[in-house]
Structures are given as C-alpha cells and as structure tokens.
Write a protein that holds these residues in place. Structure first.
Motif, short mmCIF file in Angstrom:
data_model
loop_
_atom_site.label_atom_id
_atom_site.label_comp_id
_atom_site.label_asym_id
_atom_site.label_seq_id
_atom_site.Cartn_x
_atom_site.Cartn_y
_atom_site.Cartn_z
N GLU A 158 0.82 -1.21 0.00
CA GLU A 158 0.00 0.00 0.00
C GLU A 158 0.86 1.26 0.00
OE1 GLU A 158 -2.84 0.06 3.13
OE2 GLU A 158 -4.10 -1.46 2.19
N HIS A 159 1.93 1.25 0.77
CA HIS A 159 2.80 2.42 0.88
C HIS A 159 3.45 2.72 -0.47
CE1 HIS A 159 5.87 5.20 1.69
NE2 HIS A 159 6.35 4.74 2.82
N GLU A 160 3.93 1.71 -1.16
CA GLU A 160 4.61 1.88 -2.44
C GLU A 160 3.63 1.95 -3.61
OE1 GLU A 160 7.90 2.31 -2.93
OE2 GLU A 160 8.15 2.30 -0.76
N ASN A 161 2.34 1.76 -3.33
CA ASN A 161 1.30 1.79 -4.36
C ASN A 161 1.60 0.77 -5.47
OD1 ASN A 161 -1.12 2.60 -5.45
ND2 ASN A 161 -0.23 4.31 -6.56
N LEU A 162 1.90 -0.46 -5.04
CA LEU A 162 2.24 -1.54 -5.97
C LEU A 162 1.09 -2.53 -6.11
CD1 LEU A 162 5.83 -2.36 -4.70
CD2 LEU A 162 5.23 -1.17 -6.80
N ASN A 163 1.02 -3.14 -7.27
CA ASN A 163 0.09 -4.22 -7.51
C ASN A 163 0.79 -5.52 -7.09
OD1 ASN A 163 -1.40 -6.28 -8.65
ND2 ASN A 163 -1.83 -5.15 -10.53
N PRO A 164 0.18 -6.35 -6.25
CA PRO A 164 0.85 -7.58 -5.79
C PRO A 164 1.25 -8.52 -6.93
CG PRO A 164 -1.21 -7.25 -4.61
CD PRO A 164 -1.11 -6.18 -5.61
N ILE A 165 0.45 -8.58 -7.99
CA ILE A 165 0.78 -9.44 -9.12
C ILE A 165 2.04 -8.93 -9.83
CG2 ILE A 165 0.01 -10.23 -11.40
CD1 ILE A 165 -1.42 -11.69 -9.23
N SER A 166 2.12 -7.62 -10.02
CA SER A 166 3.30 -7.04 -10.68
C SER A 166 4.55 -7.26 -9.85
CB SER A 166 3.09 -5.55 -10.92
OG SER A 166 2.02 -5.33 -11.79
N LEU A 167 4.44 -7.08 -8.54
CA LEU A 167 5.58 -7.30 -7.66
C LEU A 167 6.02 -8.77 -7.69
CD1 LEU A 167 7.59 -6.18 -5.66
CD2 LEU A 167 5.89 -6.49 -3.86
N ALA A 168 5.06 -9.68 -7.66
CA ALA A 168 5.38 -11.11 -7.72
C ALA A 168 6.04 -11.45 -9.05
CB ALA A 168 4.11 -11.93 -7.52
N ALA A 169 5.57 -10.88 -10.14
CA ALA A 169 6.16 -11.13 -11.46
C ALA A 169 7.60 -10.64 -11.52
CB ALA A 169 5.33 -10.46 -12.55
N LYS A 170 7.85 -9.48 -10.95
CA LYS A 170 9.22 -8.95 -10.94
C LYS A 170 10.14 -9.83 -10.10
CE LYS A 170 8.16 -4.21 -11.99
NZ LYS A 170 8.25 -2.82 -11.66
N GLU A 171 9.62 -10.34 -8.99
CA GLU A 171 10.43 -11.24 -8.16
C GLU A 171 10.76 -12.53 -8.91
OE1 GLU A 171 9.02 -9.96 -3.68
OE2 GLU A 171 8.23 -11.79 -4.54
N ILE A 172 9.81 -13.06 -9.66
CA ILE A 172 10.06 -14.27 -10.44
C ILE A 172 11.09 -13.99 -11.53
CG2 ILE A 172 9.03 -15.92 -12.06
CD1 ILE A 172 6.45 -15.68 -10.36
N ALA A 173 10.95 -12.88 -12.22
CA ALA A 173 11.88 -12.52 -13.29
C ALA A 173 13.29 -12.29 -12.75
CB ALA A 173 11.40 -11.27 -14.02
N ASP A 174 13.41 -11.74 -11.53
CA ASP A 174 14.71 -11.47 -10.92
C ASP A 174 15.33 -12.71 -10.29
OD1 ASP A 174 14.45 -8.83 -11.66
OD2 ASP A 174 13.78 -8.15 -9.68
N GLY A 175 14.57 -13.80 -10.24
CA GLY A 175 15.09 -15.04 -9.66
C GLY A 175 14.95 -15.12 -8.16
N LYS A 176 14.19 -14.21 -7.56
CA LYS A 176 14.00 -14.23 -6.10
C LYS A 176 13.00 -15.29 -5.68
CE LYS A 176 14.99 -9.32 -5.60
NZ LYS A 176 14.43 -8.01 -5.22
N VAL A 177 12.10 -15.68 -6.59
CA VAL A 177 11.09 -16.69 -6.32
C VAL A 177 11.22 -17.75 -7.40
CG1 VAL A 177 8.61 -17.15 -6.16
CG2 VAL A 177 9.51 -15.00 -5.31
N GLU A 178 11.22 -19.01 -6.98
CA GLU A 178 11.32 -20.11 -7.92
C GLU A 178 10.13 -21.04 -7.76
OE1 GLU A 178 14.97 -22.19 -7.49
OE2 GLU A 178 16.20 -20.40 -7.76
N ALA A 179 9.74 -21.63 -8.87
CA ALA A 179 8.66 -22.63 -8.84
C ALA A 179 9.23 -23.95 -8.37
CB ALA A 179 8.04 -22.76 -10.22
N VAL A 180 8.52 -24.60 -7.47
CA VAL A 180 8.93 -25.90 -6.96
C VAL A 180 7.85 -26.89 -7.33
CG1 VAL A 180 9.46 -27.24 -4.90
CG2 VAL A 180 10.18 -24.85 -5.04
N GLU A 181 8.25 -27.97 -7.96
CA GLU A 181 7.29 -28.99 -8.37
C GLU A 181 6.89 -29.82 -7.17
OE1 GLU A 181 7.19 -32.73 -11.39
OE2 GLU A 181 8.35 -30.97 -11.96
N GLU A 182 5.58 -29.88 -6.93
CA GLU A 182 5.08 -30.67 -5.80
C GLU A 182 4.82 -32.09 -6.25
OE1 GLU A 182 1.71 -28.79 -4.04
OE2 GLU A 182 2.75 -26.90 -3.76
N ALA A 183 5.08 -33.01 -5.36
CA ALA A 183 4.87 -34.42 -5.70
C ALA A 183 3.48 -34.87 -5.37
CB ALA A 183 5.86 -35.28 -4.95
#
Length: 65
Positions: free
Chosen positions: A40-65
């Motif tokens: 809210e403070h940064e006026n960011l969209n959570p989806i956009s922030l999550a996408a940037k984190e994925i693109a930067d390699g901060k978040v990785e997909a883990v395959e669940e068994a």
C-alpha cells in the motif's frame, strides 16, 4: 495487464503458463498477507511485484509431488 517483465520471459523461467499462474497467484497472496503495508505504501500491484520477483530469480517454482 502485465507488461514488465514480459509474460514470455516469465513462462520460460517457470516452465509453462499454467505453472506461472499458480506461482504468481500464490506469491501475490503471500505478499498481500505478510507485506500488505509495504504494498500500500509503495502503491504496488501484488501481481506485478510477484512477477518482478520471479523474473529477478527471487522466487522459484517448486514442483510438488
């Protein structure tokens, strides 16, 4: 609409578009729950922030068994 980072780059990073939707939604929910004030403070969209984190390699997909 998500423009930066490009969706094609995110799909390549995660593997496929269905996994991308799952990872983005899960991370966006986590951001809203844990860092709601920051978003809210940064006026960011959570989806956009999550996408940037994925693109930067901060978040990785883990395959669940």
């Amino acid at each position: 609409m998500l423009v930066d980072p490009p969706i094609d780059k995110l799909v390549e990073t995660v593997g496929n578009k269905y996994a991308l939707v799952g990872v983005l939604s899960k991370r966006a929910r986590t951001l809203m729950d844990k860092r709601h004030d920051y978003i809210e403070h940064e006026n960011l969209n959570p989806i956009s922030l999550a996408a940037k984190e994925i693109a930067d390699g901060k978040v990785e997909a883990v395959e669940e068994a």
